[in-house]
Design a protein around this motif. Sequence first.
Motif, mmCIF file in Angstrom:
data_model
loop_
_atom_site.group_PDB
_atom_site.id
_atom_site.type_symbol
_atom_site.label_atom_id
_atom_site.label_comp_id
_atom_site.label_asym_id
_atom_site.label_seq_id
_atom_site.Cartn_x
_atom_site.Cartn_y
_atom_site.Cartn_z
ATOM 1 N N PHE A 378 47.248 44.100 33.945
ATOM 2 C CA PHE A 378 48.191 44.697 34.893
ATOM 3 C C PHE A 378 47.442 45.342 36.038
ATOM 4 O O PHE A 378 46.438 46.014 35.819
ATOM 5 C CB PHE A 378 49.082 45.754 34.216
ATOM 6 C CG PHE A 378 50.306 45.167 33.593
ATOM 7 C CD1 PHE A 378 51.455 44.979 34.350
ATOM 8 C CD2 PHE A 378 50.302 44.758 32.271
ATOM 9 C CE1 PHE A 378 52.579 44.396 33.788
ATOM 10 C CE2 PHE A 378 51.420 44.181 31.701
ATOM 11 C CZ PHE A 378 52.565 43.996 32.459
ATOM 12 N N GLU A 379 47.949 45.121 37.241
ATOM 13 C CA GLU A 379 47.456 45.902 38.380
ATOM 14 C C GLU A 379 48.338 47.150 38.443
ATOM 15 O O GLU A 379 49.509 47.111 38.046
ATOM 16 C CB GLU A 379 47.598 45.108 39.679
ATOM 17 C CG GLU A 379 46.640 43.938 39.759
ATOM 18 C CD GLU A 379 46.676 43.259 41.126
ATOM 19 O OE1 GLU A 379 45.683 43.366 41.862
ATOM 20 O OE2 GLU A 379 47.686 42.637 41.465
ATOM 21 N N ALA A 380 47.768 48.241 38.956
ATOM 22 C CA ALA A 380 48.541 49.471 39.062
ATOM 23 C C ALA A 380 49.825 49.235 39.852
ATOM 24 O O ALA A 380 50.862 49.853 39.593
ATOM 25 C CB ALA A 380 47.696 50.553 39.730
ATOM 26 N N PRO A 505 37.962 46.095 51.678
ATOM 27 C CA PRO A 505 38.765 45.435 52.703
ATOM 28 C C PRO A 505 39.989 44.816 52.053
ATOM 29 O O PRO A 505 39.886 44.251 50.967
ATOM 30 C CB PRO A 505 37.825 44.347 53.234
ATOM 31 C CG PRO A 505 36.889 44.053 52.108
ATOM 32 C CD PRO A 505 36.746 45.328 51.327
ATOM 33 N N SER A 506 41.147 44.923 52.699
ATOM 34 C CA SER A 506 42.360 44.304 52.163
ATOM 35 C C SER A 506 42.224 42.786 52.224
ATOM 36 O O SER A 506 41.591 42.246 53.129
ATOM 37 C CB SER A 506 43.563 44.747 52.997
ATOM 38 O OG SER A 506 44.609 43.823 52.850
ATOM 39 N N GLY A 507 42.842 42.105 51.266
ATOM 40 C CA GLY A 507 42.855 40.649 51.300
ATOM 41 C C GLY A 507 44.106 40.123 51.973
ATOM 42 O O GLY A 507 44.261 38.924 52.164
ATOM 43 N N THR A 508 45.031 40.996 52.307
ATOM 44 C CA THR A 508 46.307 40.528 52.857
ATOM 45 C C THR A 508 46.648 41.116 54.228
ATOM 46 O O THR A 508 47.547 40.640 54.895
ATOM 47 C CB THR A 508 47.467 40.906 51.914
ATOM 48 O OG1 THR A 508 47.508 42.329 51.816
ATOM 49 C CG2 THR A 508 47.286 40.321 50.530
ATOM 50 N N GLU A 509 45.965 42.178 54.618
ATOM 51 C CA GLU A 509 46.276 42.830 55.898
ATOM 52 C C GLU A 509 44.977 43.123 56.611
ATOM 53 O O GLU A 509 43.940 43.278 55.952
ATOM 54 C CB GLU A 509 46.907 44.203 55.637
ATOM 55 C CG GLU A 509 48.376 44.254 55.543
ATOM 56 C CD GLU A 509 48.829 45.713 55.377
ATOM 57 O OE1 GLU A 509 48.932 46.433 56.378
ATOM 58 O OE2 GLU A 509 49.033 46.123 54.221
ATOM 59 N N VAL A 512 41.290 48.316 56.101
ATOM 60 C CA VAL A 512 40.416 48.686 54.993
ATOM 61 C C VAL A 512 41.194 49.697 54.160
ATOM 62 O O VAL A 512 41.829 50.606 54.716
ATOM 63 C CB VAL A 512 39.106 49.309 55.531
ATOM 64 C CG1 VAL A 512 38.321 49.967 54.413
ATOM 65 C CG2 VAL A 512 38.271 48.240 56.207
ATOM 66 N N ARG A 513 41.200 49.523 52.843
ATOM 67 C CA ARG A 513 41.954 50.440 51.996
ATOM 68 C C ARG A 513 41.046 51.493 51.366
ATOM 69 O O ARG A 513 39.884 51.205 51.046
ATOM 70 C CB ARG A 513 42.668 49.685 50.885
ATOM 71 C CG ARG A 513 43.658 48.687 51.398
ATOM 72 C CD ARG A 513 44.731 48.368 50.376
ATOM 73 N NE ARG A 513 45.464 47.186 50.769
ATOM 74 C CZ ARG A 513 46.435 47.162 51.680
ATOM 75 N NH1 ARG A 513 46.813 48.277 52.290
ATOM 76 N NH2 ARG A 513 47.042 46.037 51.989
ATOM 77 N N VAL A 514 41.604 52.676 51.200
ATOM 78 C CA VAL A 514 40.872 53.786 50.596
ATOM 79 C C VAL A 514 41.686 54.285 49.413
ATOM 80 O O VAL A 514 42.904 54.479 49.528
ATOM 81 C CB VAL A 514 40.712 54.932 51.615
ATOM 82 C CG1 VAL A 514 40.082 56.155 50.961
ATOM 83 C CG2 VAL A 514 39.900 54.470 52.812
HETATM 84 C C1 16G Z 1 48.218 40.246 46.730
HETATM 85 C C2 16G Z 1 47.860 39.930 45.304
HETATM 86 C C3 16G Z 1 47.930 41.174 44.457
HETATM 87 C C4 16G Z 1 47.064 42.249 45.034
HETATM 88 C C5 16G Z 1 47.382 42.463 46.485
HETATM 89 C C6 16G Z 1 46.321 43.337 47.097
HETATM 90 C C7 16G Z 1 48.330 37.842 44.201
HETATM 91 C C8 16G Z 1 49.387 36.875 43.797
HETATM 92 N N1 16G Z 1 48.774 38.941 44.785
HETATM 93 O O1 16G Z 1 49.543 40.658 46.842
HETATM 94 O O2 16G Z 1 47.491 40.835 43.180
HETATM 95 O O3 16G Z 1 47.226 43.449 44.351
HETATM 96 O O4 16G Z 1 47.338 41.232 47.176
HETATM 97 O O5 16G Z 1 46.511 43.405 48.458
HETATM 98 O O6 16G Z 1 47.149 37.617 44.007
HETATM 99 P P1 16G Z 1 45.377 43.939 49.408
HETATM 100 O O7 16G Z 1 44.173 43.042 49.244
HETATM 101 O O8 16G Z 1 45.985 43.896 50.759
HETATM 102 O O9 16G Z 1 45.101 45.333 48.972
#
Ligand code: 16G
Length: 551
Positions: A378-380, A505-509, A512-514
């Motif tokens: 589980f992710e938080a 670093p964020s993977g979706t935006e 940079v996350r802290v």
């Molecule tokens: C995506 C990921 C999720 C992760 C989140 C982190 C998948 C299907 N989803 O939503 O698991 O917690 O990205 O986002 O892999 P971030 O990299 O922007 O913090």
Amino acid sequence: MASTLPAELIKSLSDQHPKPSDIHFQYGTAGFRTLGSTLDSVMFRVGIIAALRSKKLDGRTIGVMVTASHNPEPDNGAKLVDPRGEMLEASWEGHSTTISNAPTSDALIEALEALVQTAKIDLSKPANVVYARDTRSSGPALVSALEDGFKALKATTRNAGVTTTPILHYLVKSINTKGTKYSYGDDSEEGYFQKLSTSYKKLVAGKAVQPPLVVDCANGVGALVGKQLNEYLGDTLQLVLANTATTIPSALNNACGADYVKVSQKLPPSLSSVLKPGQRACSLDGDADRLIYYYLDDRGGFHMLDGDKIAALVAAFIVELVKVAGLEDQMKVGVVQTAYANGASTRYLQERLPVKCVPTGVKHLHHAAERYNVGVYFEANGHGTVLFSQPTLDKLAEYQPSTPAQSRAVEHLVSLTELINQTVGDALSDMLLVEVVLSHKSYSGEEWNSLYVDLPNRLAKVSVPDRNAFKTENAERRLISPTGLQAKIDELVNRYQGGRSFVRPSGTEDVVRVYAEAALKTQADELAMRVAGLVYDEAGGEPAFRPKEFL
Ligand code: 16G
Ligand code: MG
């Protein structure tokens, strides 16, 4: 190889879906994800990629989900699903990025030819794809671009309509295992509901019916699917669906949903008149693959039960069943978390079973969980599931219990393997799982919450000119670049009691996350603000929060 790519057909269709020249697309942690209005060419190309991936895998069915999950309504995206219902193989993420960025139709054909060569794809093989979308208003147009991609490769397709991401994953696995001894389930939505509701009913048989559960559907597709699930559950569990406005575009994920609750650590305002003190509630996200629980105490205080609390509840329950079943020595249960897991949850779990920390993103957790006989991940943020390895499933099927208690425990374990969507985190399946455990333990939300006390924590983000300048190691818990920054963070963290903080670093935006936690809330806030300040100084970014928030 017998066949070649139908270049003429691809070109004529591709000309109808030109790539915007000023945008670089990237297949990130969760697929392509950005403003829906920019994604037409990407969707067309995703259609082609899915078909090629299927050909590469001998015609096994590939899934495509059109969604941007918890992100705002104007965003959209696409995610590819591999045959066993898992995330797309990592090497194809790079191929997808390359193909999505070919500037012209001719360049696209060249890139596709290169992929066919390097990946050794036999084009004479069939291509099979199943696809679905969430409720976003940009969905229908993007799906039709996707369908043009399928046409370009003459793929055989199945439209699963508007549904949740986890149901699409379920369908992919069910289609690919159909008629085999490993059949995952009937390959229909009905098959999914039957599987979940039947196993839920078995697991709670003889127990007192749980009081009604309020479900915040984030005004997304969870509302449609939750309504159907409610019917299958009948009087074994009543779901009180809230935030079900799927046709009001601005409502999606707006001041509601799992991400809102997790990040703001607040009750969605729309529930303040619905939720009674002590009553359990949960929030799904926009594509129903995340789940966060919460309740209000008698004084109206809000208490959140996030992915870490779900992991603790579920893992302890499974360990107990395995023990009662007499399978302790043969069935090792382990937990996988990320750096975002609350330090108190890690401590609680480590006292009971092995715990592993991996980088953020479902694929990392999923793969690590596959290494245990029973892997709980589980992710938080509420995304997670439990994986039972094939040998474990076989063992459960063959096992001869010697006492009625053992036999009951084995039956429960078998039903859990059916209740849990093992392809990917599934908010609705996880919700039923939580309800099963609460019912077996006779726990209220408050009792569940008291398994351990969360350390106060704070998330912040900083927009920087180049997030790729931030590189991490040790499952994202330490920075290796920019040089020297980690030492400064360490120095700060040492000044706070129970302090912990990391930067990634964020993977979706483009941020940079802290993350920071400490013994006291004010200290966690202050530490997050100071670390964000360090990042800001280093990278010359913009803190995407107002410092006032921290006062
Ligand atoms: C995506 C990921 C999720 C992760 C989140 C982190 C998948 C299907 N989803 O939503 O698991 O917690 O990205 O986002 O892999 P971030 O990299 O922007 O913090
Ligand atoms: Mg999601």
